[in-house]
Design a protein around this motif. Structure first.
Motif, PDB file in Angstrom:
ATOM      1  N   MET A 156      63.132  32.134  33.497  1.00 44.60           N
ATOM      2  CA  MET A 156      61.775  31.579  33.390  1.00 44.60           C
ATOM      3  C   MET A 156      60.993  32.371  32.349  1.00 44.60           C
ATOM      4  SD  MET A 156      60.169  30.593  37.032  1.00 44.60           S
ATOM      5  CE  MET A 156      60.949  31.786  38.074  1.00 44.60           C
ATOM      6  N   MET A 198      60.477  24.240  32.154  1.00 46.57           N
ATOM      7  CA  MET A 198      59.747  23.625  33.258  1.00 46.57           C
ATOM      8  C   MET A 198      58.751  22.631  32.646  1.00 46.57           C
ATOM      9  SD  MET A 198      59.455  27.198  35.463  1.00 46.57           S
ATOM     10  CE  MET A 198      57.757  27.015  35.830  1.00 46.57           C
ATOM     11  N   ILE A 215      62.002  20.459  36.455  1.00 49.61           N
ATOM     12  CA  ILE A 215      60.665  19.907  36.254  1.00 49.61           C
ATOM     13  C   ILE A 215      60.078  19.389  37.561  1.00 49.61           C
ATOM     14  CG2 ILE A 215      59.389  18.070  35.068  1.00 49.61           C
ATOM     15  CD1 ILE A 215      60.972  18.683  32.609  1.00 49.61           C
TER      16      ILE A 215
HETATM   17  C1  LIG Z   1      58.342  25.468  40.667  1.00 49.40           C
HETATM   18  C2  LIG Z   1      59.454  25.794  39.745  1.00 49.40           C
HETATM   19  C3  LIG Z   1      59.780  24.953  38.659  1.00 49.40           C
HETATM   20  C4  LIG Z   1      58.995  23.699  38.313  1.00 49.40           C
HETATM   21  O1  LIG Z   1      57.737  24.016  37.828  1.00 49.40           O
HETATM   22  P1  LIG Z   1      56.780  22.878  37.207  1.00 49.40           P
HETATM   23  O2  LIG Z   1      55.830  23.653  36.364  1.00 49.40           O
HETATM   24  O3  LIG Z   1      56.105  22.234  38.382  1.00 49.40           O
HETATM   25  O4  LIG Z   1      57.594  21.938  36.441  1.00 49.40           O
HETATM   26  C5  LIG Z   1      60.879  25.291  37.878  1.00 49.40           C
HETATM   27  N1  LIG Z   1      61.622  26.389  38.131  1.00 49.40           N
HETATM   28  C6  LIG Z   1      61.330  27.222  39.159  1.00 49.40           C
HETATM   29  C7  LIG Z   1      62.195  28.410  39.370  1.00 49.40           C
HETATM   30  C8  LIG Z   1      60.240  26.961  39.973  1.00 49.40           C
HETATM   31  O5  LIG Z   1      59.971  27.813  40.978  1.00 49.40           O
END
Ligand SMILES: *Cc1c(COP(=O)(O)O)cnc(C)c1O
Length: 227
Positions: A156, A198, A215
């Motif tokens: 991330m 994401m 997503i």
């Molecule tokens: C919540 C989450 C997402 C998705 O996030 P969005 O911004 O709602 O698309 C993706 N990866 C992880 C690890 C998450 O915790």
């Protein structure tokens, strides 16, 4: 509420690029998941064991459940019968536990190793040294780890408007992915997943080599509580 038009156009865009869409349904009701399933979505991502344990039995059996949150070793047993891919493996102990629980159910569980790429102290994941160390353990013991399949890396990026920073973090992750593939999995076609991107940063992630995006809010709307 699910946004069918967004799902449709996103699916077309990702299919054209060969990128897998994981619809992140954490905090959202099973009815939302069923709605997306009815449109054709099969890969769903959850962050909490308790939530997944409640949703899985009431939804279609051919859903591929992705566990994308931080997973404690003592909770692996609850999701081991059906989980498809665990994205956030960041210790050898967790890998061993997943293998043990998968063996009990006579199945193989796919996993990704989570890398810490963000410039934030709160996010889980391995650094480059941690990754090397884990891979050394794995190499030494892989004959006894037959019920896990290491399929790639996940990460991330920092939550920031600075697109250059986000891009460089994704580029770093993709480089580590290529390096691990070349070093340990060169003849293993199942090592093919670089999970990054994401709702807010998936375009940059795909340009930097993502093969799987996760997503949530873009498909299901904003979450009521942070997760
Ligand atoms: C919540 C989450 C997402 C998705 O996030 P969005 O911004 O709602 O698309 C993706 N990866 C992880 C690890 C998450 O915790």
């Amino acid at each position: 509420m699910v946004n069918a038009e967004v799902w449709q156009s996103l699916t077309e865009e990702l299919t054209a690029k060969g990128v897998t869409l994981v619809a992140v349904s954490k905090t959202k009701p099973a009815s939302d998941i069923q709605d997306l399933y009815n449109l054709g979505q099969r890969d769903f991502g959850e962050n909490y064991v308790q939530e997944l344990v409640e949703k899985q039995p009431v939804l279609p059996a051919d859903i591929r459940w992705h566990y994308i949150g931080h997973l404690q070793s003592n909770k692996v047993k609850y999701i081991a019968p059906y989980v498809y891919l665990i994205h956030a493996v960041d210790s050898f102990k967790l890998l061993e536990e997943i293998n043990k629980q998968a063996a009990k159910h006579n199945r193989t569980i796919k996993v990704l190793l989570q890398m810490h790429i963000a410039n934030e102290v709160t996010k889980h994941g391995l650094d480059a040294n941690g990754l090397t160390e884990l891979m050394e353990y794995y190499e030494a013991q892989k004959d006894s780890l037959k019920n896990v399949e290491v399929c790639g890396l996940m990460g991330m990026a920092t939550f920031t408007d600075d697109e250059e920073q986000v891009r460089s973090e994704f580029a770093r992750l993709h480089n580590m992915y290529k390096h691990i593939k070349a070093s340990y999995f060169i003849a293993k076609p199942y090592f093919n997943t670089c999970s990054m991107g994401m709702s807010g940063d998936y375009h940059a992630a795909i340009e930097e080599g993502s093969t799987m995006v996760r997503i949530g809010s873009m498909l299901f709307g904003a979450r009521n509580y942070p997760a």
